[in-house]
Scaffold this motif. Structure first.
Motif, PDB file in Angstrom:
ATOM      1  N   LEU A   1      71.099  39.528  55.582  1.00  0.00           N
ATOM      2  CA  LEU A   1      71.453  39.958  54.229  1.00  0.00           C
ATOM      3  C   LEU A   1      70.223  39.996  53.324  1.00  0.00           C
ATOM      4  O   LEU A   1      70.251  40.637  52.270  1.00  0.00           O
ATOM      5  N   ASP A   2      69.159  39.311  53.722  1.00  0.00           N
ATOM      6  CA  ASP A   2      67.911  39.206  52.965  1.00  0.00           C
ATOM      7  C   ASP A   2      68.161  38.651  51.561  1.00  0.00           C
ATOM      8  O   ASP A   2      67.615  39.135  50.564  1.00  0.00           O
ATOM      9  N   VAL A   3      69.012  37.620  51.502  1.00  0.00           N
ATOM     10  CA  VAL A   3      69.351  36.975  50.234  1.00  0.00           C
ATOM     11  C   VAL A   3      68.919  35.512  50.302  1.00  0.00           C
ATOM     12  O   VAL A   3      69.188  34.820  51.291  1.00  0.00           O
ATOM     13  N   PHE A   4      68.265  35.066  49.241  1.00  0.00           N
ATOM     14  CA  PHE A   4      67.743  33.709  49.160  1.00  0.00           C
ATOM     15  C   PHE A   4      68.419  32.990  48.000  1.00  0.00           C
ATOM     16  O   PHE A   4      68.352  33.435  46.853  1.00  0.00           O
ATOM     17  N   TYR A   5      69.106  31.897  48.301  1.00  0.00           N
ATOM     18  CA  TYR A   5      69.729  31.051  47.282  1.00  0.00           C
ATOM     19  C   TYR A   5      68.922  29.760  47.177  1.00  0.00           C
ATOM     20  O   TYR A   5      68.471  29.218  48.192  1.00  0.00           O
ATOM     21  N   PHE A   6      68.787  29.245  45.965  1.00  0.00           N
ATOM     22  CA  PHE A   6      68.082  27.976  45.817  1.00  0.00           C
ATOM     23  C   PHE A   6      68.525  27.280  44.543  1.00  0.00           C
ATOM     24  O   PHE A   6      69.032  27.909  43.609  1.00  0.00           O
ATOM     25  N   GLY A   7      68.350  25.975  44.526  1.00  0.00           N
ATOM     26  CA  GLY A   7      68.731  25.214  43.348  1.00  0.00           C
ATOM     27  C   GLY A   7      68.092  23.853  43.327  1.00  0.00           C
ATOM     28  O   GLY A   7      67.795  23.279  44.386  1.00  0.00           O
ATOM     29  N   ARG A   8      67.879  23.348  42.119  1.00  0.00           N
ATOM     30  CA  ARG A   8      67.404  21.990  41.920  1.00  0.00           C
ATOM     31  C   ARG A   8      68.457  21.275  41.084  1.00  0.00           C
ATOM     32  O   ARG A   8      68.763  21.712  39.969  1.00  0.00           O
ATOM     33  N   VAL A   9      69.052  20.219  41.606  1.00  0.00           N
ATOM     34  CA  VAL A   9      70.133  19.520  40.922  1.00  0.00           C
ATOM     35  C   VAL A   9      69.622  18.980  39.588  1.00  0.00           C
ATOM     36  O   VAL A   9      68.543  18.385  39.505  1.00  0.00           O
ATOM     37  N   GLY A  10      70.412  19.216  38.547  1.00  0.00           N
ATOM     38  CA  GLY A  10      70.000  18.824  37.215  1.00  0.00           C
ATOM     39  C   GLY A  10      69.276  19.924  36.483  1.00  0.00           C
ATOM     40  O   GLY A  10      68.983  19.806  35.283  1.00  0.00           O
ATOM     41  N   ASP A  11      68.995  21.025  37.183  1.00  0.00           N
ATOM     42  CA  ASP A  11      68.315  22.164  36.573  1.00  0.00           C
ATOM     43  C   ASP A  11      69.238  23.376  36.632  1.00  0.00           C
ATOM     44  O   ASP A  11      70.086  23.556  35.763  1.00  0.00           O
ATOM     45  N   ALA A  12      69.138  24.191  37.677  1.00  0.00           N
ATOM     46  CA  ALA A  12      69.979  25.380  37.807  1.00  0.00           C
ATOM     47  C   ALA A  12      69.886  25.899  39.235  1.00  0.00           C
ATOM     48  O   ALA A  12      69.027  25.476  40.018  1.00  0.00           O
ATOM     49  N   ALA A  13      70.787  26.826  39.570  1.00  0.00           N
ATOM     50  CA  ALA A  13      70.784  27.499  40.870  1.00  0.00           C
ATOM     51  C   ALA A  13      70.506  28.981  40.664  1.00  0.00           C
ATOM     52  O   ALA A  13      70.842  29.554  39.619  1.00  0.00           O
ATOM     53  N   TYR A  14      69.928  29.607  41.688  1.00  0.00           N
ATOM     54  CA  TYR A  14      69.490  30.996  41.566  1.00  0.00           C
ATOM     55  C   TYR A  14      69.754  31.756  42.866  1.00  0.00           C
ATOM     56  O   TYR A  14      69.916  31.164  43.924  1.00  0.00           O
ATOM     57  N   LYS A  15      69.725  33.078  42.726  1.00  0.00           N
ATOM     58  CA  LYS A  15      69.887  33.970  43.871  1.00  0.00           C
ATOM     59  C   LYS A  15      68.853  35.079  43.781  1.00  0.00           C
ATOM     60  O   LYS A  15      68.682  35.694  42.718  1.00  0.00           O
ATOM     61  N   LEU A  16      68.161  35.325  44.876  1.00  0.00           N
ATOM     62  CA  LEU A  16      67.178  36.407  44.940  1.00  0.00           C
ATOM     63  C   LEU A  16      67.568  37.362  46.053  1.00  0.00           C
ATOM     64  O   LEU A  16      67.581  36.980  47.225  1.00  0.00           O
ATOM     65  N   GLU A  17      67.888  38.599  45.696  1.00  0.00           N
ATOM     66  CA  GLU A  17      68.228  39.621  46.677  1.00  0.00           C
ATOM     67  C   GLU A  17      66.954  40.354  47.117  1.00  0.00           C
ATOM     68  O   GLU A  17      65.942  40.340  46.423  1.00  0.00           O
ATOM     69  N   ARG A  18      67.010  40.973  48.296  1.00  0.00           N
ATOM     70  CA  ARG A  18      65.854  41.670  48.875  1.00  0.00           C
ATOM     71  C   ARG A  18      64.643  40.737  48.862  1.00  0.00           C
ATOM     72  O   ARG A  18      63.536  41.100  48.472  1.00  0.00           O
ATOM     73  N   ALA A  19      64.903  39.527  49.311  1.00  0.00           N
ATOM     74  CA  ALA A  19      63.918  38.450  49.201  1.00  0.00           C
ATOM     75  C   ALA A  19      62.621  38.759  49.942  1.00  0.00           C
ATOM     76  O   ALA A  19      61.530  38.444  49.449  1.00  0.00           O
ATOM     77  N   SER A  20      62.720  39.373  51.117  1.00  0.00           N
ATOM     78  CA  SER A  20      61.508  39.611  51.913  1.00  0.00           C
ATOM     79  C   SER A  20      60.579  40.627  51.272  1.00  0.00           C
ATOM     80  O   SER A  20      59.407  40.734  51.648  1.00  0.00           O
ATOM     81  N   GLU A  21      61.077  41.385  50.296  1.00  0.00           N
ATOM     82  CA  GLU A  21      60.254  42.385  49.616  1.00  0.00           C
ATOM     83  C   GLU A  21      59.543  41.805  48.396  1.00  0.00           C
ATOM     84  O   GLU A  21      58.693  42.467  47.789  1.00  0.00           O
ATOM     85  N   ALA A  22      59.904  40.591  48.011  1.00  0.00           N
ATOM     86  CA  ALA A  22      59.354  39.994  46.792  1.00  0.00           C
ATOM     87  C   ALA A  22      57.949  39.448  47.046  1.00  0.00           C
ATOM     88  O   ALA A  22      57.682  38.832  48.071  1.00  0.00           O
ATOM     89  N   SER A  23      57.070  39.695  46.093  1.00  0.00           N
ATOM     90  CA  SER A  23      55.715  39.140  46.145  1.00  0.00           C
ATOM     91  C   SER A  23      55.681  37.930  45.220  1.00  0.00           C
ATOM     92  O   SER A  23      55.682  38.064  43.996  1.00  0.00           O
ATOM     93  N   ILE A  24      55.683  36.731  45.825  1.00  0.00           N
ATOM     94  CA  ILE A  24      55.811  35.491  45.047  1.00  0.00           C
ATOM     95  C   ILE A  24      54.691  34.537  45.410  1.00  0.00           C
ATOM     96  O   ILE A  24      54.490  34.207  46.581  1.00  0.00           O
ATOM     97  N   THR A  25      53.949  34.102  44.387  1.00  0.00           N
ATOM     98  CA  THR A  25      52.835  33.184  44.617  1.00  0.00           C
ATOM     99  C   THR A  25      53.011  31.846  43.914  1.00  0.00           C
ATOM    100  O   THR A  25      52.234  30.925  44.144  1.00  0.00           O
ATOM    101  N   ASN A  26      54.048  31.742  43.056  1.00  0.00           N
ATOM    102  CA  ASN A  26      54.284  30.461  42.387  1.00  0.00           C
ATOM    103  C   ASN A  26      55.757  30.353  42.003  1.00  0.00           C
ATOM    104  O   ASN A  26      56.520  31.314  42.117  1.00  0.00           O
ATOM    105  N   GLU A  27      56.152  29.175  41.561  1.00  0.00           N
ATOM    106  CA  GLU A  27      57.558  28.908  41.263  1.00  0.00           C
ATOM    107  C   GLU A  27      58.067  29.733  40.083  1.00  0.00           C
ATOM    108  O   GLU A  27      59.208  30.192  40.086  1.00  0.00           O
ATOM    109  N   ASP A  28      57.225  29.939  39.088  1.00  0.00           N
ATOM    110  CA  ASP A  28      57.645  30.731  37.928  1.00  0.00           C
ATOM    111  C   ASP A  28      58.017  32.153  38.326  1.00  0.00           C
ATOM    112  O   ASP A  28      59.002  32.715  37.826  1.00  0.00           O
ATOM    113  N   GLU A  29      57.242  32.751  39.206  1.00  0.00           N
ATOM    114  CA  GLU A  29      57.556  34.105  39.677  1.00  0.00           C
ATOM    115  C   GLU A  29      58.892  34.122  40.409  1.00  0.00           C
ATOM    116  O   GLU A  29      59.689  35.057  40.245  1.00  0.00           O
ATOM    117  N   LEU A  30      59.129  33.096  41.213  1.00  0.00           N
ATOM    118  CA  LEU A  30      60.393  33.002  41.936  1.00  0.00           C
ATOM    119  C   LEU A  30      61.568  32.936  40.964  1.00  0.00           C
ATOM    120  O   LEU A  30      62.566  33.640  41.123  1.00  0.00           O
TER     121      LEU A  30
END
Length: 273
Positions: free
Chosen positions: A123-152
């Motif tokens: 599905l190329d979907v990436f889910y992630f979360g930090r308890v006490g912060d928030a959860a997120y979803k990134l679609e087409r994850a393998s196409e993303a150019s990410i070098t740091n947490e803020d970009e993610l």
């Protein structure tokens, strides 16, 4: 404790997913472990990739993986934090080639998950979360150019919004619909009216609750700790809960027996009473 940068886990999971896809796209052999669950070379390759990545990230944090060595409780009980890993969750889905399998990595601190990542390679979907912060979803994850947490974070969709559906949805396993689950659905229907049942494989059931596509996920059948750690972190980061069937207490980890008891996942719209 040192901050774990989520973009490192993003790249580790994508690398593991890529190893899985190399096997998925061709004919493969299936072995069976002692407990009769299927094991493919994809599990082993993903495990090796994740172990290499997590060890490079911090060699002082131990790893408990489904495909790793057996770690006796006398050793585990001393762990203050550890990685809980299922390199390929949903091996049956993998063998069926329906795409509903995932890479699961959770960070357990004390007895509870603090970080969870789930990547679905097909599905190329990436889910992630930090308890006490928030959860997120990134679609087409393998196409993303990410070098740091803020970009993610900036490229991802936050999952903590309320849904606007009028119908209550229950997510259930295609292969584990028990009489107790059917009874739970009947009781919900008596209170909320029409209930829709959504089917999904692997840890994606947690993700459906986290992103508001389902309201409940009752699991009244056995699982292992590595099946649930990452999903619980993502659900809790999105404002939901994962509680034990017998007492409604928060689900916890690193027990003597790694087989989970029954549990119930709730979205934030249906808090524990």
């Amino acid at each position: 404790m040192e901050h774990i940068n989520l973009h490192h886990l993003f790249h580790i999971s994508l690398e593991a997913g890529n190893e899985i896809l190399k096997v998925y796209e061709q004919d493969f052999d299936v072995e069976y472990k002692d407990d009769s669950f299927p094991l493919t070379i994809a599990d082993q390759r993903a495990h090796a990739t994740i172990m290499k990545g997590l060890t490079a990230l911090d060699p002082n944090i131990p790893v408990l993986s489904e495909e790793g060595r057996h770690v006796p409780y006398d050793e585990r009980r001393e762990w203050e934090r550890f990685w809980l890993v299922d390199p390929l969750d949903g091996t049956k889905e993998f063998i069926k080639k329906n795409g509903e399998f995932t890479v699961n990595i959770a960070l357990i601190e004390g007895s509870y998950p603090s970080i969870g990542i789930i990547y679905a390679p097909v599905l190329d979907v990436f889910y992630f979360g930090r308890v006490g912060d928030a959860a997120y979803k990134l679609e087409r994850a393998s196409e993303a150019s990410i070098t740091n947490e803020d970009e993610l974070m900036n490229l991802s969709i936050k999952l903590s919004e309320f849904n606007e559906r009028s119908v209550t949805r229950v997510v259930a396993s295609r292969s584990h619909m028990t009489p107790e689950t059917e009874d739970f659905i009947d009781k919900l229907e008596a209170v909320h009216g029409q209930i829709e049942v959504v089917s999904s494989g692997s840890s994606l059931k947690f993700c459906l609750v986290a992103e508001g596509k389902a309201d409940f996920y009752p699991r009244y059948a056995p699982t292992k700790e590595w099946d649930t750690g990452a999903g619980q972190a993502i659900v809790e980061a999105a404002g939901g809960t994962v509680t034990r069937y017998e007492d409604n207490e928060r689900f916890y980890y690193n027990r003597i027996d790694l087989v989970n008891g029954w549990f119930l996942v709730r979205s934030k719209q249906y808090p524990v009473q």
